[in-house]
Design an enzyme around this catalytic site. Structure first.
Site, short mmCIF file in Angstrom:
data_model
loop_
_atom_site.label_atom_id
_atom_site.label_comp_id
_atom_site.label_asym_id
_atom_site.label_seq_id
_atom_site.Cartn_x
_atom_site.Cartn_y
_atom_site.Cartn_z
N ILE A 190 16.83 14.35 4.65
CA ILE A 190 16.71 14.33 6.16
C ILE A 190 17.80 13.28 6.62
O ILE A 190 17.94 11.98 6.23
CB ILE A 190 15.43 13.65 6.45
CG1 ILE A 190 14.22 14.75 5.98
CG2 ILE A 190 15.27 13.44 7.84
CD1 ILE A 190 12.92 14.13 6.11
N THR A 203 7.95 10.64 3.57
CA THR A 203 6.66 10.12 3.01
C THR A 203 5.49 10.33 3.74
O THR A 203 4.46 9.91 3.19
CB THR A 203 6.85 8.90 2.32
OG1 THR A 203 7.15 7.94 3.65
CG2 THR A 203 8.13 8.35 1.52
N TYR A 220 -8.24 2.15 1.90
CA TYR A 220 -7.05 1.31 1.35
C TYR A 220 -7.73 0.07 0.21
O TYR A 220 -8.38 -0.86 0.91
CB TYR A 220 -6.24 0.64 2.22
CG TYR A 220 -4.87 0.24 1.89
CD1 TYR A 220 -3.58 1.02 2.00
CD2 TYR A 220 -4.71 -1.13 1.43
CE1 TYR A 220 -2.58 0.31 1.55
CE2 TYR A 220 -3.67 -1.62 0.81
CZ TYR A 220 -2.40 -1.08 0.95
OH TYR A 220 -1.19 -1.40 0.64
N GLY A 240 12.67 13.69 -0.55
CA GLY A 240 13.97 13.57 -1.00
C GLY A 240 14.28 14.72 -2.10
O GLY A 240 15.15 14.86 -2.63
N GLY A 274 14.95 2.52 2.73
CA GLY A 274 14.72 0.90 2.64
C GLY A 274 14.48 0.37 1.22
O GLY A 274 14.41 -0.79 0.86
N SER A 300 4.58 8.69 6.44
CA SER A 300 4.03 7.35 6.72
C SER A 300 3.06 7.41 7.65
O SER A 300 3.12 8.12 8.72
CB SER A 300 5.51 6.46 7.02
OG SER A 300 4.88 5.46 7.45
N PHE A 347 11.42 -3.17 6.56
CA PHE A 347 12.49 -2.60 5.64
C PHE A 347 12.70 -1.05 5.65
O PHE A 347 13.95 -0.64 5.27
CB PHE A 347 12.52 -3.45 4.44
CG PHE A 347 12.21 -4.88 4.57
CD1 PHE A 347 13.43 -5.72 4.59
CD2 PHE A 347 11.16 -5.74 4.35
CE1 PHE A 347 13.16 -6.99 4.70
CE2 PHE A 347 10.99 -6.89 4.56
CZ PHE A 347 11.85 -7.74 4.65
N PHE A 372 7.51 -1.89 7.64
CA PHE A 372 8.20 -1.69 8.89
C PHE A 372 9.39 -2.49 8.92
O PHE A 372 10.40 -1.99 9.37
CB PHE A 372 7.23 -2.02 10.02
CG PHE A 372 7.96 -2.34 11.52
CD1 PHE A 372 8.49 -1.31 12.04
CD2 PHE A 372 8.46 -3.67 11.83
CE1 PHE A 372 9.10 -1.41 13.42
CE2 PHE A 372 9.24 -3.68 12.88
CZ PHE A 372 9.38 -2.71 13.59
#
Length: 542
Positions: A281, A224, A463, A276, A145, A226, A215, A213
């Site tokens: 994947i 990653t 965060y 990657g 994305g 996620s 994209f 989410f």
């Protein structure tokens, strides 16, 4: 297994392309509110008009190095119409969506971009492209994305003369559903909304809703590690992965025969989080669940962040965690109030917490009652449903606000980490101080906000959102602050990333994260799977 027909694929019409110089789609971009403008003037003395944006057709790019011979060879593997050197296609694959990414794209000098975009249709085509590129020394950047905020899809060519973006959007099928086992197999190129739509047709949901989410893709979620906003209820994406099919220059790996195995180390773990660099994947079998029967919402106020964090810990360690469990600190709570004066009740002081509960009516009622009792006993004040519903309504919109701030000369960026509960307060203090001190020393006092968005029995993530007035070179300005924060995270014994991944931006700290021997292990695995080193150069592996 449920037999699926050939139409069970994501439609490209349902997958909008993000704009080249900002997050998302044009409809999501809105001017700053009067409240935010007033806050910027008060805190930073900024009251200017948004900067004009260029048309993507006017952006100069570094010339493509793809030769006619290489283009013809790649076209033979994937179809001529699926190899593009068009400048607009190249620009849209020129990197991710971090603040430095977007600031670089505002530069008037020629932009770096992949030399071509190659879009294979299936696993075999991916495998063929990887083998060709390995044999001919062409760097390959897997592209889902394009939502990376750590330089994970930057078109780094390294020592190679040519770099291609391997666009996986055509791997967009739902191939298997096992409702008895509660699993589904999804193509790596499906976006979050496409996957949810296909699963909904079977009465199922994945329940993975990161801020990206709308994209980001299934393959990207896996590559990653996620973590979605409903992780308290459904876990991280790596918790959901049951099976992976991976293409490498050396061949195919099909990993994951059972829910659990004692047949040596779990090789899936090599590729979940590999970004990657070890392989591509192509499909993921994931745990799914029936679409929730009902959802309940409840917001809470805590007098301070420490009290709120202790309350969240109690709920999680008791086993009564909601589906969504979040806590904003005082600064973030204050900004949220500046963005909206209507929070559905009395003004919030201190720290705002959001909870949601999904499942059957009986399950939701029982779990929400238990969690509410614990949160109240730990010092929380119930605020009703409106603030939690409001959060859910706008939960994917924050990057659009970031872009609006950049347009008026405000630096706005995020970073995240995680640690144990006992170290949480120390980590928050150290990172906040590092960001504040490093920006203030550059003459740009900052507003640093923080929230807990992912929790575990033993710890939680933090965060951070950072806002400051831009200097003449905002990329260098942020680099200084980011380095200070990364060093503070390492010194505090936390992880350099909880869910944004490593990419290029966090790579300098990987040695401290895994140790010298760990780096050697990563390099050895990469050499075995990608001996020519063509897979996503400059990312993850030091």
């Amino acid at each position: 297994m449920v037999e699926l027909n050939s139409e069970m694929s994501g439609s490209t019409a349902e997958r909008p392309s993000m704009v080249w110089d900002a997050w998302g789609v044009p409809a999501g971009h809105q001017p700053l509110s009067a409240q935010i403008r007033g806050l910027l003037t008060q805190v930073f003395g900024i009251s200017g008009e948004p900067a004009a944006r260029r048309d993507e057709g006017d952006v100069p790019l570094v010339a493509s190095t793809l030769t006619a011979t290489t283009r013809a060879d790649l076209a033979a593997l994937v179809g001529a119409e699926h190899v593009s050197t068009d400048d607009i296609d190249r620009l849209r694959h020129a990197g991710g969506k971090s603040t430095p990414d977007l600031l670089r794209r505002r530069d008037t000098r020629p932009q770096d971009a992949p030399d071509a975009i190659v879009a294979p249709a299936d696993h075999d085509a991916v495998l063929a492209v990887l083998r060709y590129c390995s044999a001919h020394g062409i760097a390959v950047v897997p592209f889902g994305g394009g939502t990376s905020v750590v330089g994970g899809v930057d078109p780094v060519r390294g020592r190679f003369p040519t770099v291609i973006a391997l666009d996986l959007r055509r791997l967009d099928t739902l191939t298997d559903v096992d409702p008895v086992s509660g699993t589904a197999t999804l193509g790596a190129g499906l976006t979050g909304p496409q996957a949810e739509k296909l699963l909904a047709g079977q009465g199922l949901s994945l329940g993975h809703f990161p801020q990206s989410f709308e994209f980001a893709t299934i393959g990207g979620f896996a590559a990653t590690r996620s973590s979605g906003q409903a992780s308290a209820g459904y876990g991280r994406f790596d918790d959901m992965v049951q099976r992976l099919v991976v293409a490498t220059p050396q061949g195919t790996l099909d990993l994951g025969r059972a829910p659990a195995s004692a047949a040596g180390p779990d090789l899936r773990e090599l590729f979940v989080g590999s970004e990657g660099t070890l392989g591509v994947i192509t499909s993921v079998t994931v745990r799914v669940h029936p679409i929730p029967e009902t959802t309940a919402y409840q917001a809470w106020s805590f007098p301070d962040f420490a009290t709120g964090a202790a309350a969240l810990r109690t709920v999680v360690q008791t086993g009564a965690a909601p589906t969504v469990l979040r806590l904003s600190d005082e600064a973030e709570t204050g900004l949220n109030l500046a963005r909206s004066s209507d929070i559905g009740g009395a003004p919030v002081s201190g720290c705002l917490a959001v909870t949601t509960f999904e499942g059957t009516a009986a399950h939701v009622a029982a779990r929400s009652a238990e969690a509410s009792e614990l949160l109240s006993a730990a010092g929380g004040t119930a605020l009703g449903t409106a603030p939690a519903e409001q959060w859910e309504h706008g939960r994917f919109a924050a990057p659009y606000l970031r872009d609006a701030l950049l347009d008026v000369g405000v630096l706005c960026e995020t970073l995240e980490t995680a640690t144990s509960w006992s170290n949480l307060a120390n980590l928050k203090a150290k990172v906040t101080a590092a960001l504040t001190d490093s920006l203030t020393a550059q003459g740009t006092p900052a507003l640093v906000m923080c929230h807990i968005s992912h929790t575990y029995p033993t710890g939680a993530s933090l965060y951070f959102t950072v806002v400051a007035k831009q200097l003449e070179d905002p990329i260098a300005q942020w680099r200084v602050a980011k380095t200070a924060a990364g060093d503070a995270i390492m010194a505090a014994g936390a992880t350099i990333t909880h869910h944004h991944a490593v990419g290029a931006d966090h790579r300098p700290w990987m040695g401290a994260e895994v140790g010298d021997l760990g780096v050697q292990v990563l390099r050895a695995v990469k050499h075995e799977l990608d001996p020519a080193g063509v897979l996503n150069p400059g990312k993850l592996v030091p």
